[in-house]
Design a protein around this motif. Sequence first.
Motif, PDB file in Angstrom:
ATOM      1  N   CYS A   1     -10.039 -68.330  12.046  1.00  0.00           N
ATOM      2  CA  CYS A   1     -10.920 -68.216  10.870  1.00  0.00           C
ATOM      3  C   CYS A   1     -11.053 -66.795  10.332  1.00  0.00           C
ATOM      4  O   CYS A   1     -11.564 -66.602   9.235  1.00  0.00           O
ATOM      5  CB  CYS A   1     -12.305 -68.783  11.195  1.00  0.00           C
ATOM      6  SG  CYS A   1     -13.220 -67.782  12.386  1.00  0.00           S
TER       7      CYS A   1
ATOM      8  N   CYS B   1     -13.349 -66.639  17.987  1.00  0.00           N
ATOM      9  CA  CYS B   1     -14.765 -66.460  17.641  1.00  0.00           C
ATOM     10  C   CYS B   1     -15.712 -67.276  18.522  1.00  0.00           C
ATOM     11  O   CYS B   1     -16.907 -67.026  18.555  1.00  0.00           O
ATOM     12  CB  CYS B   1     -14.978 -66.840  16.178  1.00  0.00           C
ATOM     13  SG  CYS B   1     -14.677 -68.603  15.861  1.00  0.00           S
TER      14      CYS B   1
ATOM     15  N   CYS C   1     -11.001 -63.459  14.831  1.00  0.00           N
ATOM     16  CA  CYS C   1     -10.546 -64.775  15.300  1.00  0.00           C
ATOM     17  C   CYS C   1      -9.202 -65.111  14.635  1.00  0.00           C
ATOM     18  O   CYS C   1      -9.065 -64.997  13.413  1.00  0.00           O
ATOM     19  CB  CYS C   1     -11.586 -65.838  14.955  1.00  0.00           C
ATOM     20  SG  CYS C   1     -11.068 -67.516  15.388  1.00  0.00           S
TER      21      CYS C   1
ATOM     22  N   CYS D   1     -12.302 -73.886  15.593  1.00  0.00           N
ATOM     23  CA  CYS D   1     -11.122 -73.009  15.627  1.00  0.00           C
ATOM     24  C   CYS D   1     -10.227 -73.377  16.808  1.00  0.00           C
ATOM     25  O   CYS D   1      -8.999 -73.338  16.713  1.00  0.00           O
ATOM     26  CB  CYS D   1     -11.551 -71.549  15.703  1.00  0.00           C
ATOM     27  SG  CYS D   1     -12.355 -70.986  14.181  1.00  0.00           S
TER      28      CYS D   1
HETATM   29 ZN   LIG Z   1     -12.804 -68.745  14.525  1.00  0.00          ZN
END
Ligand SMILES: [Zn+2]
Length: 283
Positions: free
Chosen positions: A269, A234, A266, A239
């Motif tokens: 997440c 993302c 992603c 992340c």
């Molecule tokens: Zn992410």
Amino acid sequence: MVKGRKTDKEKFAGAEATYTIEAMMKDGKALQSGTSHFFGDKFSRAYDVTFTGRDNTLQYPFQTSWGATTRLIGAVIMTHGDDSGLVLPPPIAPIQVVVIPVAMHKEGVLEAARGLEARIRALGVRVKCDDSDQSNGWKYNEYEMKGVPLRVEIGPKDMEKGQCVIARRDTGEKYFVPLEELETKVPELLKAVHTNLYESAKARLEANTYTCETLEEVKAAMEQRGGFAETMWCGDLACELAMKEQAGVSSRCMPLVQKKIGACKCAVCGKPADKHVVWGVAY
Ligand SMILES: [Zn+2]
């Protein structure tokens, strides 16, 4: 190699953008092999570097920085080498062909070997005739260890048959080559060695690169096999850090040729993601 752009976390501090070529070594680890940075006018402003423009005013230049260092030599050793030593791709080998006279003190052998050396040199090939007093076995080992792509042998028996023997460093294959075919066979085999080394490295990179949709998949792939994992991301630093902490891999690059993986979410997440990232363990 995978060509790509570094994430903000991995880019050169102060650069607008960093580009990289990430090579996979035989153990599956990534070697950042060369990088280039785009600085915009940040550094020229900081160091007050200016030039006079066509309009006669002082201006700050946009700058780039390029790094290709001895690391590339390490990459060549680790990518192509084997248990007998170096294996050099012909375009960068200091000696591309070594000529070894077998039973050198027999009449005419040394002259024949030097004749082959001259004919190979005339092709624009970097060639050396080893007429030292070392044994044949010593010479074979020496040039094998140094990674010389082709070894040409000629001895009394070959002379009788009007041939020479050419051995490849990469595969160990031997060819009995009629002397009149030397000028076609040497360039052909040099090209074949290069193609084989390139294709093998490329196949290894592809075979050890996995497409994953979740962090768990990345973790499992890395624990079982190592290599590179490709996921969507993302763009959030959190992340990227989670991937490092939980799967043990850092982002190597966002390939210049971007792919869409799965539902474009992603891997960490699960939010919509438009960046395709290659992850791995770096040297
Ligand atoms: Zn992410």
